[in-house]
Design a protein around this motif. Structure first.
Motif, PDB file in Angstrom:
ATOM      1  N   THR A  14       2.943  -4.960  -4.869  1.00  0.00           N
ATOM      2  CA  THR A  14       2.175  -4.373  -3.763  1.00  0.00           C
ATOM      3  C   THR A  14       0.771  -4.052  -4.222  1.00  0.00           C
ATOM      4  OG1 THR A  14       2.966  -2.182  -4.312  1.00  0.00           O
ATOM      5  CG2 THR A  14       4.200  -3.399  -2.636  1.00  0.00           C
ATOM      6  N   TRP A  19      -0.768  -2.453   2.018  1.00  0.00           N
ATOM      7  CA  TRP A  19      -0.609  -1.188   2.740  1.00  0.00           C
ATOM      8  C   TRP A  19      -1.539  -1.135   3.947  1.00  0.00           C
ATOM      9  CZ3 TRP A  19       3.647   1.138   1.999  1.00  0.00           C
ATOM     10  CH2 TRP A  19       4.277   1.096   0.767  1.00  0.00           C
ATOM     11  N   THR A  22       0.001  -3.381   6.667  1.00  0.00           N
ATOM     12  CA  THR A  22       1.170  -2.730   7.281  1.00  0.00           C
ATOM     13  C   THR A  22       0.740  -1.626   8.228  1.00  0.00           C
ATOM     14  OG1 THR A  22       2.506  -3.244   5.335  1.00  0.00           O
ATOM     15  CG2 THR A  22       3.342  -1.533   6.807  1.00  0.00           C
TER      16      THR A  22
END
Length: 193
Positions: A14, A19, A22
Motif C-alpha cells: 500500500t 488510500w 479509496t
C-alpha cells in the motif's frame, strides 16, 4: 530459504496513492447515494368518501377515553382490557371494538364487548352495539378484528354454582355486520375447559 519463482507484485504494497483513491471512491458513493433517493413511502391507505368532503377527524377511530361504559363497577373503575379498530359497517369511518371489565383485585370480572362509533358532525364517541353483556358472566380471550369480523373466545360457566375464578366452558365466537345489526356466529359445540 527458497526464492519465489513469481516476481513480487507491485500492487501488494500500500502506498499513499492507494488510500487517496479509496477515499475518493467512498466519497463518490456517498455523494451519489445522497442524490439518488428511493420514492416516498406509501403505506398509508387513502379513502374516498362519495358522500362529501371528509376531514381527518372524521376518519380517526373513536377513542375509548371518557366513554361511560354500561358496567356496574361500584367503587372501582372500568378498564379497557383490549381494543381494535376497523370499518365494520362499510361506511368509510372506522369503529372501535373495546373489551371492558371492572378493575377487580380478585376473581375474574366479567367482560363486556362494545362497538363505538362517532358521527361525522361529532367528535364524541358513542356505543352503538353491545356484543357481550357483562351480565352474561363471560370472559373474553383471543380477541381479534379481521376483515370486518370481530372474533373472540368466550369463557363462561355451565351453572351459577361454578365459581367466578374458574370458568368451565370455552366458546369460539364471531360477529359480523349484516347491514342492520351484528350477527353472532358460534360453532354448534361448546368445549369444556
Amino acid at each position: 530459504m527458497q526464492q519465489s519463482a513469481v516476481p513480487e507484485l507491485a500492487h501488494t504494497h500500500t502506498r499513499p496513492i492507494h488510500w487517496v483513491a479509496t477515499a475518493t471512491a467512498v466519497a463518490g458513493v456517498v455523494a451519489l447515494s445522497s442524490v439518488v433517493q428511493p420514492g416516498s413511502a406509501t403505506a398509508a391507505q387513502t379513502h374516498t368518501d362519495t358522500r362529501g368532503p371528509s376531514t381527518p377527524a372524521a376518519l380517526a377511530p373513536p377513542s375509548t377515553t371518557g366513554v361511560d361504559f354500561p358496567l356496574q363497577c361500584g367503587p372501582v373503575k372500568a378498564v379497557v382490557a383490549k381494543k381494535a379498530t376497523a370499518d365494520l359497517d362499510g361506511d368509510g369511518r372506522p369503529e372501535t371494538v373495546a373489551v371492558v371489565h371492572c378493575d377487580s383485585a380478585m376473581g375474574t370480572p366479567p367482560d363486556g364487548v362494545y362497538v363505538l362509533t362517532r358521527t361525522p358532525d361529532s367528535d364524541t364517541p358513542r356505543i352503538v352495539a353491545t356484543l357481550v353483556d357483562p351480565k352474561d358472566r363471560l370472559t373474553v380471550t383471543d380477541f381479534t378484528l379481521h376483515a370486518g369480523t370481530v372474533g373472540a373466545t368466550l369463557l363462561g360457566y355451565s351453572s351459577d354454582a361454578v365459581p367466578n375464578c374458574c370458568p368451565d366452558l370455552k366458546t369460539p365466537t364471531t360477529w359480523h355486520w349484516n347491514g342492520n345489526a351484528f350477527i353472532r356466529s358460534t360453532p354448534t359445540d361448546t368445549h369444556s375447559v
